[in-house]
Design an enzyme around this catalytic site. Structure first.
Site, mmCIF file in Angstrom:
data_model
loop_
_atom_site.group_PDB
_atom_site.id
_atom_site.type_symbol
_atom_site.label_atom_id
_atom_site.label_comp_id
_atom_site.label_asym_id
_atom_site.label_seq_id
_atom_site.Cartn_x
_atom_site.Cartn_y
_atom_site.Cartn_z
ATOM 1 N N ASP A 126 1.090 -1.118 0.111
ATOM 2 C CA ASP A 126 0.001 0.279 -0.252
ATOM 3 C C ASP A 126 0.888 1.567 0.387
ATOM 4 O O ASP A 126 2.520 0.754 -0.222
ATOM 5 C CB ASP A 126 -1.136 -0.195 1.197
ATOM 6 N N TRP A 161 -3.253 3.056 -5.599
ATOM 7 C CA TRP A 161 -4.287 3.476 -5.991
ATOM 8 C C TRP A 161 -4.207 4.396 -7.365
ATOM 9 O O TRP A 161 -5.290 5.280 -7.470
ATOM 10 C CB TRP A 161 -4.540 4.626 -4.793
ATOM 11 N N GLY A 162 -3.363 3.619 -8.250
ATOM 12 C CA GLY A 162 -3.479 4.693 -9.385
ATOM 13 C C GLY A 162 -2.516 6.319 -9.824
ATOM 14 O O GLY A 162 -2.955 6.654 -10.555
ATOM 15 N N GLU A 164 0.113 8.615 -9.655
ATOM 16 C CA GLU A 164 1.330 8.670 -10.017
ATOM 17 C C GLU A 164 1.308 7.678 -12.222
ATOM 18 O O GLU A 164 2.706 7.542 -12.040
ATOM 19 C CB GLU A 164 2.466 8.403 -9.538
ATOM 20 N N ASP A 183 -10.175 3.567 -3.426
ATOM 21 C CA ASP A 183 -10.657 2.296 -2.361
ATOM 22 C C ASP A 183 -12.363 2.267 -2.993
ATOM 23 O O ASP A 183 -12.885 3.232 -3.480
ATOM 24 C CB ASP A 183 -11.015 2.298 -1.442
HETATM 25 C C1 GAL Z 1 -6.135 1.299 1.819
HETATM 26 C C2 GAL Z 1 -6.648 0.240 0.727
HETATM 27 C C3 GAL Z 1 -7.170 -0.771 0.988
HETATM 28 C C4 GAL Z 1 -6.719 -1.714 2.053
HETATM 29 C C5 GAL Z 1 -6.121 -0.062 3.481
HETATM 30 C C6 GAL Z 1 -6.178 -0.782 4.916
HETATM 31 O O1 GAL Z 1 -5.204 2.099 1.225
HETATM 32 O O2 GAL Z 1 -6.561 0.892 -0.650
HETATM 33 O O3 GAL Z 1 -7.138 -1.614 0.169
HETATM 34 O O4 GAL Z 1 -5.730 -2.005 2.382
HETATM 35 O O5 GAL Z 1 -5.641 0.137 2.706
HETATM 36 O O6 GAL Z 1 -5.695 -0.276 5.965
#
Ligand code: GAL
Length: 381
Positions: A126, A161-162, A164, A183
């Site tokens: 992440d 999250w896409g 850059e 998300d």
């Molecule tokens: C977000 C991610 C989610 C989940 C979450 C956990 O950044 O996009 O899919 O993993 O963190 O905290």
């Protein structure tokens, strides 16, 4: 080396948020086998955020939360492997994960080694709490090197999250999949927005590094962490079955990773049948994994074609609006002008029914929030 098709599995986040436990993961692995998900192709059981203690130990290593994981991650991996499945785990390129547990920033090599010692097979990586002075591309490259040096095949599922434009560099840093979207929430507008955001990235999802349009919400019906209780989820209504059919059809045909987010122990029979729809999964897992060709995109409606390895085509029509619509697809737009004399025999993938043989054009109705998927074979002139 991995099968060069999009990854399939289950992830704890959508339903359980930062509360994964050993028991949950074992029961989920049991259900994946007993209820036919493994047989359908789902392979990875992925523990998302919240599995570790708030601080590392004195040697700088992760400590699995002993209350949530009393037997440790290694023992859990053995259990999951014993079921013929693979174990995934979660960390973050930043200094802390999104739920503020320790991140892997500057610990990449020792963390990868620890995952390998635990016999982990998949890492979701992440992007929260990432230092402003650092470069995302470079830190994903660092973790990739750490994974390749750790002595075990660990699938690298990047998740920034896409941001850059990852489609321009995730392949080169060695990722196997990458989140190309923010998300998902368990409501139709969220899934629809994600699907539409991918239309100009369709050409990017291809072996050996696939777009991950985020975990499916299919079968959640408003329950769970990203469901209606999530303060970010402003939707008034949970998804209807039709919404989930559209979501699963699009994720499958657009070449996304297929990671279930609902509680597989209690998914309804009809949603289980959808998630195990052999034909949609076969389209997703086609040996050539060609990215789709966008035929048209007008407002909330679009159509794309995917060339299949057996020389058939998959034709997908989506209508993400709230009104039923009629469309007439002109075959010249598919590269099949009427002068060719070649016709298409179409079969409705969702109903299994023969739609007929068409030349020149294909008129059809698409329900509100609907998606129709056809497998087309050529009828020579
Ligand atoms: C977000 C991610 C989610 C989940 C979450 C956990 O950044 O996009 O899919 O993993 O963190 O905290």
């Amino acid at each position: 080396m991995y099968t060069p098709t999009p990854p399939m599995g289950w992830n704890s986040w959508n339903t359980f948020g930062p509360m994964p436990t050993d028991r949950l993961i074992r029961e989920t692995a049991d259900a994946i086998v007993a209820l036919g998900y493994r047989e359908a192709g789902y392979e990875y059981v992925i523990i998302d955020d919240g599995w570790m203690l708030r601080e590392r130990d004195e040697n700088g290593l992760f400590v699995a939360d002993p209350e949530k994981f009393p037997y440790g991650i290694g023992a859990l991996a053995d259990y999951v492997h014993g079921k013929g499945l693979k174990l995934g785990i979660y960390s973050c390129a930043g200094t802390r994960t999104c739920a503020r547990y320790p991140g892997s920033f500057d610990h990449e090599f020792s963390d990868a080694k620890q995952f390998a010692q635990w016999q982990v097979d998949y890492l979701k990586y992440d992007f929260c709490n990432f230092p402003k002075s650092a470069k995302g591309r470079q830190r994903y490259q660092t973790m990739s090197m750490a994974l390749r040096a750790c002595g075990r095949d660990i699938y690298f599922a990047a998740c920034n999250w896409g941001l850059e434009s990852p489609e321009t560099w995730m392949r080169s840093v060695g990722a196997n999949s990458y989140r190309s979207t923010p998300d998902i929430l368990d409501n139709f507008p969220s899934a629809a927005e994600i699907a539409q955001s991918q239309l100009n990235l369709l050409h990017c999802s291809a072996a050996p590094c696939f777009n991950d349009m985020d975990m499916l919400t299919v079968g959640m019906f408003g329950k769970g962490h990203v469901g209606l209780n999530d303060p970010n989820n402003k939707a008034l209504a949970a998804c209807m079955e039709q919404d989930y059919v559209t979501q699963f059809a699009l994720w499958s045909c657009m070449g996304s990773a297929l990671i279930i987010g609902a509680d597989v122990r209690s998914i309804s029979d009809s949603m289980r049948r959808l998630l195990q729809n052999r034909e949609l999964i076969a389209i997703n897992q086609d040996a050539e994994c060609r990215c789709p060709y966008l035929v048209y995109h007008e407002g909330a409606q679009f159509c794309f074609l995917k060339h299949m390895s057996d020389h058939t085509v998959t034709l997908v029509y989506a209508n993400l609006s709230d009104e039923e619509t009629e469309v007439d697809c002109i075959f010249a737009d598919l590269g099949l002008p009427c002068t060719s004399g070649v016709r298409l025999r179409l079969r409705d993938v969702m109903t299994g029914e023969d739609e007929g043989v068409f030349s020149d054009h294909h008129p059809l109705e698409i329900p509100a929030h609907g998606c129709r998927v056809f497998r087309g074979s050529f009828v020579p002139a």
